[in-house]
Scaffold this motif. Sequence first.
Motif, PDB file in Angstrom:
ATOM      1  N   ILE A   1       0.516   4.342  -2.474  1.00 19.11           N
ATOM      2  CA  ILE A   1       0.250   5.728  -2.050  1.00 19.11           C
ATOM      3  C   ILE A   1       1.293   6.675  -2.632  1.00 19.11           C
ATOM      4  O   ILE A   1       0.965   7.765  -3.136  1.00 19.11           O
ATOM      5  CB  ILE A   1       0.219   5.815  -0.505  1.00 19.11           C
ATOM      6  CG1 ILE A   1      -1.029   5.103   0.028  1.00 19.11           C
ATOM      7  CG2 ILE A   1       0.253   7.268  -0.043  1.00 19.11           C
ATOM      8  CD1 ILE A   1      -1.035   4.947   1.538  1.00 19.11           C
ATOM      9  N   ASN A   2       2.566   6.275  -2.555  1.00 21.54           N
ATOM     10  CA  ASN A   2       3.631   7.128  -3.097  1.00 21.54           C
ATOM     11  C   ASN A   2       3.446   7.359  -4.589  1.00 21.54           C
ATOM     12  O   ASN A   2       3.631   8.469  -5.097  1.00 21.54           O
ATOM     13  CB  ASN A   2       4.995   6.493  -2.833  1.00 21.54           C
ATOM     14  CG  ASN A   2       5.355   6.480  -1.352  1.00 21.54           C
ATOM     15  OD1 ASN A   2       4.800   7.264  -0.573  1.00 21.54           O
ATOM     16  ND2 ASN A   2       6.257   5.595  -0.968  1.00 21.54           N
TER      17      ASN A   2
ATOM     18  N   LEU B   1      -6.675   7.003  -3.827  1.00 15.15           N
ATOM     19  CA  LEU B   1      -5.910   7.334  -2.629  1.00 15.15           C
ATOM     20  C   LEU B   1      -6.809   7.367  -1.394  1.00 15.15           C
ATOM     21  O   LEU B   1      -6.458   6.871  -0.330  1.00 15.15           O
ATOM     22  CB  LEU B   1      -5.216   8.683  -2.822  1.00 15.15           C
ATOM     23  CG  LEU B   1      -4.199   9.095  -1.754  1.00 15.15           C
ATOM     24  CD1 LEU B   1      -3.056   8.094  -1.702  1.00 15.15           C
ATOM     25  CD2 LEU B   1      -3.665  10.492  -2.051  1.00 15.15           C
ATOM     26  N   SER B   2      -7.997   7.946  -1.570  1.00 17.40           N
ATOM     27  CA  SER B   2      -8.908   8.052  -0.431  1.00 17.40           C
ATOM     28  C   SER B   2      -9.511   6.694  -0.051  1.00 17.40           C
ATOM     29  O   SER B   2      -9.991   6.515   1.072  1.00 17.40           O
ATOM     30  CB  SER B   2     -10.036   9.045  -0.746  1.00 17.40           C
ATOM     31  OG  SER B   2     -10.806   8.586  -1.851  1.00 17.40           O
TER      32      SER B   2
ATOM     33  N   SER C   1       0.814  -1.228   0.000  1.00 18.09           N
ATOM     34  CA  SER C   1       0.000   0.000   0.000  1.00 18.09           C
ATOM     35  C   SER C   1       0.842   1.270   0.000  1.00 18.09           C
ATOM     36  O   SER C   1       0.510   2.253  -0.673  1.00 18.09           O
ATOM     37  CB  SER C   1      -0.945   0.007   1.210  1.00 18.09           C
ATOM     38  OG  SER C   1      -1.975  -0.915   1.031  1.00 18.09           O
ATOM     39  N   GLN C   2       1.935   1.310   0.767  1.00 18.85           N
ATOM     40  CA  GLN C   2       2.750   2.519   0.837  1.00 18.85           C
ATOM     41  C   GLN C   2       3.344   2.849  -0.528  1.00 18.85           C
ATOM     42  O   GLN C   2       3.393   4.016  -0.934  1.00 18.85           O
ATOM     43  CB  GLN C   2       3.874   2.351   1.867  1.00 18.85           C
ATOM     44  CG  GLN C   2       4.626   3.643   2.172  1.00 18.85           C
ATOM     45  CD  GLN C   2       3.696   4.749   2.661  1.00 18.85           C
ATOM     46  OE1 GLN C   2       2.975   4.557   3.643  1.00 18.85           O
ATOM     47  NE2 GLN C   2       3.680   5.891   1.977  1.00 18.85           N
TER      48      GLN C   2
ATOM     49  N   ASN D   1       0.459   9.775  -5.136  1.00 18.18           N
ATOM     50  CA  ASN D   1       0.831  11.159  -4.793  1.00 18.18           C
ATOM     51  C   ASN D   1       1.724  11.765  -5.868  1.00 18.18           C
ATOM     52  O   ASN D   1       1.637  12.964  -6.170  1.00 18.18           O
ATOM     53  CB  ASN D   1       1.542  11.190  -3.436  1.00 18.18           C
ATOM     54  CG  ASN D   1       0.556  11.096  -2.276  1.00 18.18           C
ATOM     55  OD1 ASN D   1      -0.588  11.574  -2.381  1.00 18.18           O
ATOM     56  ND2 ASN D   1       0.979  10.474  -1.178  1.00 18.18           N
TER      57      ASN D   1
ATOM     58  N   ILE E   1      -7.829   3.787   0.054  1.00 19.83           N
ATOM     59  CA  ILE E   1      -6.844   2.936   0.724  1.00 19.83           C
ATOM     60  C   ILE E   1      -6.949   3.144   2.225  1.00 19.83           C
ATOM     61  O   ILE E   1      -6.829   4.261   2.729  1.00 19.83           O
ATOM     62  CB  ILE E   1      -5.417   3.258   0.235  1.00 19.83           C
ATOM     63  CG1 ILE E   1      -5.283   2.904  -1.254  1.00 19.83           C
ATOM     64  CG2 ILE E   1      -4.387   2.491   1.060  1.00 19.83           C
ATOM     65  CD1 ILE E   1      -3.951   3.277  -1.846  1.00 19.83           C
TER      66      ILE E   1
END
Length: 553
Positions: free
Chosen positions: A224-225, A289-290, A220-221, A228, A292
Amino acid sequence: MLNHLSIENIAVIEKAEIDFTKGFNVLTGETGAGKSIVVDSINAVLGERASKELVRHGAENAFVSAVFDGIGNDVKAMLEELELANDDDELIISRKISAAGKSSCRINGYPCTASMLRSLSSLLVNIHGQHDSQALLNPEMHYHFVDILSESDEPLKQYKQAFKKLLSVRKRLKELTVDADEKDRQLELLSYEIKELSEADIKIGEREQLKARRSLIINSQSVINALNSVIGAVNGDDEALGIEVLASSSLKEIEGVASVDSELKEIYGKLEELTDVAEAIKDLAQAKLSSIDYSEAELEQIEERLDLLYRFSNKYGDTEEEMLSYLENAEKRRNSIVNYDEELIKLNAEYDLAYNETLEKAKALSECRQATARLFEKNVKAQLEYLDMPKIQFSVSFDRGNLSSTGFDKIEFLISTNPGEPPKPLAKIASGGELSRIMLAIKNILAEKDSVQTLIFDEIDTGVSGRASRKIGFRLKSVAESTQVICVTHSAQIAACADNHLLISKQFDNNRTYTSVKCLNYDERKQELARIMGGMEITETLLQSAEELLNGN
């Protein structure tokens, strides 16, 4: 049937290629020429114990291979079971024996063990030698001869089904009737296992779901990266303008001059599309993103649950289904112990029912066997009379023993060699020559029912007169009409009946002994039969007698 035998460096045989045919094959030759070595070679390639003494002096390895064709369905089924099946009806087996005593076996070119080879070979060849009468000498095998001759195998099938059920009930009863301390110990263990499994609340398929969720959280990280980065590229930041701002600015610039040239209008349109696409990308990235939602605590919980399932898989079964099945069976076993008296009464009644049913099937099987045995006795006596053994009385004895996988019959073959003498067990009073002829008589009766396609008789004529030998030859030829027969013999009367006559001979060269195998034509057969009958000097009278033997078949 055995089609071809290849021998290298076995005893005095340096190299021999032997072709066998359908029907009756005989091997003759002087004493010590190597006839028994051919049988030893066949035994070796069939997986029997092979000594390093078989390896020819001075050779590093000995090698034997056998080619069978027209293999039956039972052989094909065995090959499938061994995962060695092929698409044709040919089978090749081979064995290599080193001078150090090690050996390797192959079936259809694939490595196998000697035990695998023996299991397969028992369906291919039956070797009966002068001192190899285990089946006749072992009363525990006598039921098998009777069962082969039975008109129907249904009584035996029904009995085996009933006996299998009886064993199952007996096992459950034995498990139930343990001593008090053992019952308490089992009850304590079962209660612990049931509590542990029940509290775990295992769901089918949850391990895969947990692994998928863990993979998502771990990654997940990175997701997310990446998202973004996409949003930053569209929006821009303090250091650089984003795609959306740059596209909008360029759109305004081109808007004022778009009417001047058609190509400028096209550029304007593309910039409008770019602006819309940039905005759509940003919206999608923000929505993803929202959505996750994860935490380190959730990941820790998943790891703990997976660890529990792993530990349970080592105790209760690899899959969730097996674990739940273990729980179900454990509850049944606990209930059986808790309700011991009630369960014991139930199982005893079930055992009595299964025992009575098995006993009835055993009686039906025994009646069928006894009817078959009476006919068997009559046929064996007729065969023995033909083979010049008219005074021998042959009977099949039935005693009742304990229930086993083959019924309750204790069957044994009995003979009386002299009139007026009571019959006695075959193993105790039959001579080697008598055993050979009795086996031949039985094989002739069983020929059409026995699935083994090749019978080998090693010196069946030992201790038999010329008249009896002639009859043995005719009987072997009769058996060979339905089953391939290979016979090692010193009898001209038997050899004269052959469809294929092979001569084993030895030569000496440079102080070494060599053995060769040759298929004889008619004239060569006359010479060989005359040699067998006369010994050193072959006369016209002997040749004439040999010709009469050959023409008398």
